[in-house]
Write an enzyme that holds these catalytic residues in place. Structure first.
Site, PDB file in Angstrom:
ATOM      1  N   LYS A  64       0.825  -1.221   0.000  1.00  0.00           N
ATOM      2  CA  LYS A  64       0.000   0.000   0.000  1.00  0.00           C
ATOM      3  C   LYS A  64       0.849   1.257   0.000  1.00  0.00           C
ATOM      4  O   LYS A  64       0.453   2.273  -0.575  1.00  0.00           O
ATOM      5  CB  LYS A  64      -0.955  -0.008   1.196  1.00  0.00           C
ATOM      6  CG  LYS A  64      -2.077  -1.029   1.014  1.00  0.00           C
ATOM      7  CD  LYS A  64      -3.250  -0.779   1.920  1.00  0.00           C
ATOM      8  CE  LYS A  64      -4.394  -1.722   1.556  1.00  0.00           C
ATOM      9  NZ  LYS A  64      -5.541  -1.623   2.424  1.00  0.00           N
ATOM     10  N   LYS A 101      -4.097  -8.601  -6.336  1.00  0.00           N
ATOM     11  CA  LYS A 101      -5.340  -8.873  -5.606  1.00  0.00           C
ATOM     12  C   LYS A 101      -6.466  -7.929  -6.056  1.00  0.00           C
ATOM     13  O   LYS A 101      -6.218  -6.746  -6.297  1.00  0.00           O
ATOM     14  CB  LYS A 101      -5.028  -8.653  -4.115  1.00  0.00           C
ATOM     15  CG  LYS A 101      -6.171  -8.808  -3.158  1.00  0.00           C
ATOM     16  CD  LYS A 101      -5.662  -8.634  -1.725  1.00  0.00           C
ATOM     17  CE  LYS A 101      -5.845  -7.223  -1.226  1.00  0.00           C
ATOM     18  NZ  LYS A 101      -7.050  -6.990  -0.426  1.00  0.00           N
ATOM     19  N   LYS A 116     -11.135  -3.041  -3.461  1.00  0.00           N
ATOM     20  CA  LYS A 116     -12.203  -2.048  -3.665  1.00  0.00           C
ATOM     21  C   LYS A 116     -11.639  -0.666  -3.947  1.00  0.00           C
ATOM     22  O   LYS A 116     -12.323   0.177  -4.508  1.00  0.00           O
ATOM     23  CB  LYS A 116     -13.193  -2.040  -2.494  1.00  0.00           C
ATOM     24  CG  LYS A 116     -12.619  -1.720  -1.130  1.00  0.00           C
ATOM     25  CD  LYS A 116     -13.720  -1.723  -0.080  1.00  0.00           C
ATOM     26  CE  LYS A 116     -13.509  -2.737   1.013  1.00  0.00           C
ATOM     27  NZ  LYS A 116     -12.284  -2.610   1.801  1.00  0.00           N
TER      28      LYS A 116
END
Ligand code: AQP
Length: 332
Positions: A111, A194, A197
């Protein structure tokens, strides 16, 4: 009865990976467990959120969870920031966890990307808050997707170190519950990444609110390779996109990869994508419809969350009071 805890960030509309990796199992585990499910809005803040949008996304996430079948009457559904015990315990865990442990977390690396120096410190200590979310309730089973396995191992390291440092057997060990053939659903645009959202590309995922046309278009455009489907699972090696679509089909049809290939092996993707679309539409559009029904009544969603938080506090507060006493905080 064992106590279950799990959470989901209101960082966008829940996607198929959230559903197959986690939410579907949350619902199934409601029989036979005491379940505490949480919209983890504090976790969402680790990456910048537009404030009005975050409030709306929290309500929408609650609506999706209720639409998936979370039963807020028999179990507890609430919003993380409404129960302050989570952050009180997270601070104690910030002081127990070691920098080296957090440095190894792959989700932080993914991230934060290349610009680690610019990532929020909240993103770095995210796993400590996650450990606190679970251990605030002395929960022992945590249904999650495969991407969360490392965070749960860290939560156990924190529990063990706390118990050791203070000479107690206070926090229980946690058992991850990672179920099904689709514990890690991959992006429709890149089978090595992956499904998320918050991925900037809406085409990379199926949202639980997508209608039949949107699902059909996304599956038609999903990346594949030119070969037909193999008839054995071994034939999916080095074909991540094909493996992902077959895994999604298997999970939705409650079968396994071999079962799907036994029936559809030899088909080209044009035909396989048609049957996959029909299955997705059959399984997901009732959830989208039910979500809309909940969202038409926001006051009821807010009442469900408020009542859930009140019930969560009655479990969490005494446990965190005791943790604070154990570390030596003076309790007036
Ligand atoms: N692709 C996935 N396949 C299987 N399970 C998944 N989960 C998430 N993506 C997949 C599981 O969904 C639960 C809730 O996840 P989260 O919202 O708390 O955080 P996340 O894992 O970071 O999910 P996203 O969708 O990728 O959110 P963003 O984009 O905000 O980071 C977890 O149990 C997770 O394992």
């Amino acid at each position: 009865m064992q106590r279950i805890f799990s959470g989901i960030q209101p960082s966008g509309i829940p996607q198929l990976g959230n559903y197959l990796g986690a939410l579907r199992n949350w619902v199934a585990l409601q029989d036979g467990h005491e379940c505490i499910y949480c919209v983890v809005d504090l976790h969402a803040l680790t990456q910048w959120q537009e404030p009005a949008q975050l409030r709306q996304a929290t309500r929408e996430m609650a609506a999706s969870l209720l639409a998936c079948g979370v039963d807020a009457r028999r179990h507890i559904l609430f919003q993380q920031s409404a129960v302050h015990a989570h952050v009180r315990l997270a601070w104690l865990f910030n002081c127990v966890a070691r920098m080296g442990w957090l440095n190894r977390m792959t989700q932080f690396k993914d991230k934060a990307g290349k610009d680690r120096e610019n990532a929020s410190t909240g993103l770095f200590v995210y796993p400590n808050l996650m450990a606190a979310d679970i251990l605030t309730y002395h929960a022992t089973r945590v249904p999650v997707g495969d991407d969360q396995r490392q965070h749960l191992e860290l939560a156990n390291d924190i529990a063990k170190k706390f118990n050791h440092d203070y000479g107690v057997e206070f926090f229980p060990l946690i058992e991850p519950v990672i179920l099904g053939v689709a514990a890690r659903v991959m992006s429709l645009r890149d089978g090595t990444k992956k499904m998320s959202k918050s991925d900037p590309s809406d085409q990379s995922r199926i949202n639980l609110t997508d209608d039949a046309d949107a699902i059909a278009l996304k599956i038609r455009r999903a990346r594949t390779d030119p070969e037909p489907l193999p008839s054995e699972p071994a034939g999916l090696e080095s074909r991540p996109e094909a493996r992902n679509l077959v895994g999604i089909f298997a999970a939705l049809a409650d079968t396994d990869v071999a079962g799907v290939l036994g029936e559809h092996g030899g088909k080209g993707f044009d035909r396989f994508k048609e049957v996959l679309t029909a299955l997705l539409v059959a399984k997901l559009t009732p959830i989208a419809e039910e979500t809309k029904r909940w969202l038409a009544d926001p006051a009821t969603i807010d009442a469900v969350l408020r009542e859930g938080a009140a019930r969560a506090r009655t479990i969490a507060d005494p446990i965190v009071d005791e943790a604070e006493r154990l570390v030596g905080l003076l309790q007036p």
